[in-house]
Design a protein around this motif. Structure first.
Motif, PDB file in Angstrom:
ATOM      1  N   UNK A 191     -50.204 105.970  20.625  1.00 63.32           N
ATOM      2  CA  UNK A 191     -50.863 106.827  21.601  1.00 63.32           C
ATOM      3  C   UNK A 191     -50.013 108.053  21.914  1.00 63.32           C
ATOM      4  N   UNK A 192     -50.686 109.183  22.030  1.00 62.26           N
ATOM      5  CA  UNK A 192     -50.008 110.414  22.459  1.00 62.26           C
ATOM      6  C   UNK A 192     -50.067 110.572  23.975  1.00 62.26           C
ATOM      7  N   UNK A 193     -50.694 109.622  24.636  1.00 59.33           N
ATOM      8  CA  UNK A 193     -50.821 109.656  26.094  1.00 59.33           C
ATOM      9  C   UNK A 193     -49.424 109.569  26.720  1.00 59.33           C
ATOM     10  N   UNK A 194     -49.131 110.408  27.710  1.00 55.16           N
ATOM     11  CA  UNK A 194     -47.815 110.346  28.356  1.00 55.16           C
ATOM     12  C   UNK A 194     -47.600 109.017  29.067  1.00 55.16           C
ATOM     13  N   UNK A 226     -45.985 104.175  21.996  1.00 49.68           N
ATOM     14  CA  UNK A 226     -46.006 105.630  22.159  1.00 49.68           C
ATOM     15  C   UNK A 226     -45.828 106.323  20.807  1.00 49.68           C
ATOM     16  N   UNK A 227     -46.279 107.550  20.728  1.00 45.65           N
ATOM     17  CA  UNK A 227     -46.227 108.285  19.457  1.00 45.65           C
ATOM     18  C   UNK A 227     -44.801 108.491  18.958  1.00 45.65           C
ATOM     19  N   UNK A 228     -43.798 108.531  19.863  1.00 46.81           N
ATOM     20  CA  UNK A 228     -42.424 108.706  19.382  1.00 46.81           C
ATOM     21  C   UNK A 228     -41.969 107.527  18.523  1.00 46.81           C
ATOM     22  N   UNK A 275     -54.116 105.842  17.350  1.00 45.46           N
ATOM     23  CA  UNK A 275     -54.104 105.949  15.901  1.00 45.46           C
ATOM     24  C   UNK A 275     -53.610 104.607  15.369  1.00 45.46           C
ATOM     25  N   UNK A 276     -54.501 103.881  14.684  1.00 42.51           N
ATOM     26  CA  UNK A 276     -54.248 102.475  14.380  1.00 42.51           C
ATOM     27  C   UNK A 276     -53.735 102.265  12.957  1.00 42.51           C
ATOM     28  N   UNK A 324     -49.055 110.090  12.558  1.00 48.10           N
ATOM     29  CA  UNK A 324     -50.221 109.440  13.153  1.00 48.10           C
ATOM     30  C   UNK A 324     -51.528 110.183  12.863  1.00 48.10           C
ATOM     31  N   UNK A 325     -51.462 111.458  12.584  1.00 47.00           N
ATOM     32  CA  UNK A 325     -52.687 112.226  12.320  1.00 47.00           C
ATOM     33  C   UNK A 325     -53.358 111.790  11.022  1.00 47.00           C
ATOM     34  N   UNK A 326     -52.640 111.032  10.179  1.00 50.55           N
ATOM     35  CA  UNK A 326     -53.215 110.523   8.932  1.00 50.55           C
ATOM     36  C   UNK A 326     -53.827 109.132   9.114  1.00 50.55           C
ATOM     37  N   UNK A 327     -53.722 108.574  10.329  1.00 53.69           N
ATOM     38  CA  UNK A 327     -54.241 107.245  10.602  1.00 53.69           C
ATOM     39  C   UNK A 327     -55.645 107.320  11.189  1.00 53.69           C
ATOM     40  N   UNK A 328     -56.318 106.171  11.201  1.00 58.94           N
ATOM     41  CA  UNK A 328     -57.654 106.089  11.782  1.00 58.94           C
ATOM     42  C   UNK A 328     -57.558 106.223  13.298  1.00 58.94           C
ATOM     43  N   UNK A 329     -58.312 107.174  13.863  1.00 61.18           N
ATOM     44  CA  UNK A 329     -58.332 107.400  15.306  1.00 61.18           C
ATOM     45  C   UNK A 329     -59.491 106.628  15.915  1.00 61.18           C
ATOM     46  N   UNK A 330     -59.171 105.846  16.960  1.00 58.81           N
ATOM     47  CA  UNK A 330     -60.205 105.096  17.674  1.00 58.81           C
ATOM     48  C   UNK A 330     -59.987 105.253  19.181  1.00 58.81           C
TER      49      UNK A 330
END
Length: 124
Positions: A89-92, A39-41, A69-70, A50-56
């Motif tokens: 993941x930002x998914x709840x 999780x993003x926390x 964000x990997x 995480x916004x600076x990481x590669x999003x897939x």
């Protein structure tokens, strides 16, 4: 290394490197997952934006697609160090899980359902 199941599921406690220190995490071992998802926390706890990481796009077992964000982080269990690819993941309701990449490349993993333990042996 022997880890008792938690809530009837194979889980491990390990550390991830955060700057010059280490942070403890517990995660479900998921032999069906290609790589680890957290999780993003957890990224926040590690000081990672995480916004600076590669999003897939990742796909869950129920064929749900979601963004992750990997990154690859240094991990350790006891004195065994390994590189662990992780997707944040930002998914709840995402629970930490360890997938095959990095983990199953480093350890021989044995699940003993009857005894409710996971046995890890490092490959030499």
């Amino acid at each position: 290394m022997i880890f008792p199941y938690q809530e009837d599921r194979p889980s491990v406690t390990f550390q991830l490197k955060s700057g010059n220190s280490w942070k403890y995490f517990t995660a479900l071992i998921d032999s069906g997952a290609d790589f680890s998802i957290f999780p993003s926390y957890a990224a926040i706890a590690l000081g990672i934006n995480i916004k600076k990481l590669k999003k897939i796009k990742a796909e869950s077992a129920d064929e749900d697609f979601f963004d992750i964000y990997k990154i690859t982080l240094e991990a350790k269990m006891d004195n065994n160090f390994f590189q662990l690819p992780i997707g944040f993941s930002e998914k709840p309701n995402v629970s930490p899980l360890i997938g095959r990449q990095g983990f199953f490349d480093t350890f021989e993993v044995t699940f003993n359902q009857k005894k409710q333990i996971t046995i890890l042996k490092i490959f030499t």
